[in-house]
Design a protein around this motif. Structure first.
Motif, mmCIF file in Angstrom:
data_model
loop_
_atom_site.group_PDB
_atom_site.id
_atom_site.type_symbol
_atom_site.label_atom_id
_atom_site.label_comp_id
_atom_site.label_asym_id
_atom_site.label_seq_id
_atom_site.Cartn_x
_atom_site.Cartn_y
_atom_site.Cartn_z
ATOM 1 N N ILE A 90 0.816 -1.246 0.034
ATOM 2 C CA ILE A 90 -0.106 0.065 -0.029
ATOM 3 C C ILE A 90 0.892 1.151 -0.067
ATOM 4 O O ILE A 90 1.769 1.508 1.078
ATOM 5 N N CYS A 92 1.174 5.358 -0.065
ATOM 6 C CA CYS A 92 0.761 6.376 0.217
ATOM 7 C C CYS A 92 1.402 7.598 -0.148
ATOM 8 O O CYS A 92 2.487 7.918 -0.035
ATOM 9 N N GLU A 96 -0.717 13.367 -7.501
ATOM 10 C CA GLU A 96 -0.972 12.558 -8.793
ATOM 11 C C GLU A 96 -0.017 12.735 -9.802
ATOM 12 O O GLU A 96 0.419 11.841 -10.391
ATOM 13 N N THR A 99 3.427 10.532 -8.901
ATOM 14 C CA THR A 99 2.917 9.260 -8.817
ATOM 15 C C THR A 99 2.426 8.578 -10.324
ATOM 16 O O THR A 99 2.382 7.383 -10.386
ATOM 17 N N GLU A 116 -0.921 -0.827 -4.462
ATOM 18 C CA GLU A 116 -2.207 -0.065 -4.473
ATOM 19 C C GLU A 116 -1.888 1.280 -4.002
ATOM 20 O O GLU A 116 -1.294 1.366 -2.633
ATOM 21 N N LEU A 117 -2.009 2.276 -4.699
ATOM 22 C CA LEU A 117 -1.810 3.687 -4.499
ATOM 23 C C LEU A 117 -2.940 4.133 -3.753
ATOM 24 O O LEU A 117 -3.908 4.118 -4.593
ATOM 25 N N ARG A 118 -2.819 4.997 -2.677
ATOM 26 C CA ARG A 118 -3.927 5.807 -1.979
ATOM 27 C C ARG A 118 -3.288 7.000 -1.990
ATOM 28 O O ARG A 118 -2.335 7.614 -1.286
ATOM 29 N N ALA A 120 -4.206 10.273 -0.707
ATOM 30 C CA ALA A 120 -4.710 10.983 0.446
ATOM 31 C C ALA A 120 -3.435 11.129 1.582
ATOM 32 O O ALA A 120 -2.688 10.770 1.269
ATOM 33 N N GLU A 124 -4.383 9.852 7.216
ATOM 34 C CA GLU A 124 -5.903 9.235 7.120
ATOM 35 C C GLU A 124 -5.828 7.976 6.647
ATOM 36 O O GLU A 124 -6.834 7.165 6.965
ATOM 37 N N THR A 125 -5.061 7.517 5.751
ATOM 38 C CA THR A 125 -4.803 6.211 5.225
ATOM 39 C C THR A 125 -4.477 5.040 6.261
ATOM 40 O O THR A 125 -5.268 4.154 6.407
ATOM 41 N N ARG A 128 -7.258 4.801 8.776
ATOM 42 C CA ARG A 128 -8.563 3.953 8.135
ATOM 43 C C ARG A 128 -8.048 2.602 8.272
ATOM 44 O O ARG A 128 -8.868 1.722 8.504
ATOM 45 N N LEU A 129 -6.590 2.005 7.775
ATOM 46 C CA LEU A 129 -6.309 0.620 8.136
ATOM 47 C C LEU A 129 -6.229 0.330 9.621
ATOM 48 O O LEU A 129 -6.903 -0.935 9.596
#
Length: 221
Positions: A90, A92, A96, A99, A116-118, A120, A124-125, A128-129
Motif C-alpha cells: 500500500i 501512500c 498525482e 505518482t 495499491e496507491l492511495r 490521500a 488518514e490512510t 483507516r487501516l
C-alpha cells in the motif's frame, strides 16, 4: 580493520557501487528520468539503499507492506520486487503528478498488481487501516515523507506492523544537519525528536544505518 564506520570518499563510493550494486535497467532509467525531468530529484533514495530494502523485505518474509511517501516510485518498486507474487504494497502519497511517473514504471515492471496507491494524506490512510482491523497485519513499512509527520507515521506503523516486522525511516541523518547545533529548522528538529523517540522505545530493536541519507531500522518486538 576499523572500530568505526568508514567515511565514504568519492572513489570508495564508486567502488561500493561497482562491487555490489545490481540495479535493474528499469530502475536505472527511472532514477535518471527523475533526475532529469522531475523537481526535487534528491527526494529519491540512493540505488544501494533500494537494493538493501529489497533484501530486507525478503529477509523478513514480507507479504504485506506499507510505504509513506512514494514520489516517482523507485522505493516502491524496490519493496515490491522483494514481495512474493501474491504480495501487496500500500503506497501512500498526495501527488498525482509524481505518482503518475511511478504508475508507468510499475506497469512496465509487471508489478502494478502488487501495488495499491492511495492518494490521500497518509495519516488518514493509516488511521483507516487501523480502524479496519489491520493492526499487526503488515510485515514491512517504509517512511519517507514530510519530516514533521514522522512521529505520527512511526506510531501508526508500529501498530500496523506485526511483531517481528520491520519499519524503515529515511533521511534520519538529514545530510549531517542533525549533528549541527546551529541547525534548528523545523525539519531538523523533527528528525532529532523522532530519533530520540525511537532510541528510547522499548517496543523495538533498532539500528541507524549510515546508507543514503541515513536509514533508521526498527524491528517490532
Amino acid at each position: 580493520m576499523s572500530n568505526r564506520t568508514l567515511t565514504l570518499t568519492a572513489p570508495l563510493y564508486d567502488y561500493l557501487l561497482a562491487a555490489s550494486l545490481r540495479e535493474p535497467e528499469l530502475l536505472r532509467r527511472l532514477r535518471e528520468e527523475t533526475a532529469a525531468k522531475v523537481r526535487y530529484p534528491g527526494m529519491q533514495i540512493a540505488p544501494e539503499q533500494g537494493q538493501l530494502m529489497t533484501l530486507l523485505v525478503r529477509l523478513v518474509g514480507a507479504r504485506r507492506a506499507i510505504e509513506i511517501g512514494t514520489y516517482t516510485g523507485y522505493s516502491s518498486l524496490c519493496i515490491a520486487m522483494g514481495l512474493p507474487a501474491n504480495g501487496q504494497l500500500i503506497a501512500c502519497d498526495i501527488s498525482e503528478a509524481y505518482t503518475a511517473v511511478a504508475r508507468r514504471y510499475w506497469q512496465e515492471a509487471g508489478l502494478a498488481t502488487r501495488i495499491e496507491l492511495r492518494l490521500a494524506p497518509a495519516l488518514e490512510t493509516l488511521d483507516r487501516l487501523i480502524a479496519d482491523g489491520e493492526a499487526d497485519r503488515f510485515d514491512f513499512a517504509f517512511v519517507d515523507a514530510d519530516k514533521d509527520g514522522y512521529a505520527g507515521y512511526y506510531e501508526r506503523c508500529l501498530t500496523l506492523v506485526r511483531p517481528g516486522g520491520l519499519i524503515g525511516l529515511d533521511n534520519m541523518l538529514w545530510d549531517g544537519a542533525v549533528a549541527d547545533p546551529a541547525r534548528d529548522d523545523a525539519d531538523t528538529v523533527a528528525i532529532r525528536a523522532v530519533t530520540a523517540q525511537i532510541r528510547d522505545d522499548s517496543r523495538v530493536d533498532i539500528s541507524l544505518v549510515p546508507i543514503g541519507d541515513g536509514l533508521m531500522l526498527a524491528r517490532k518486538r
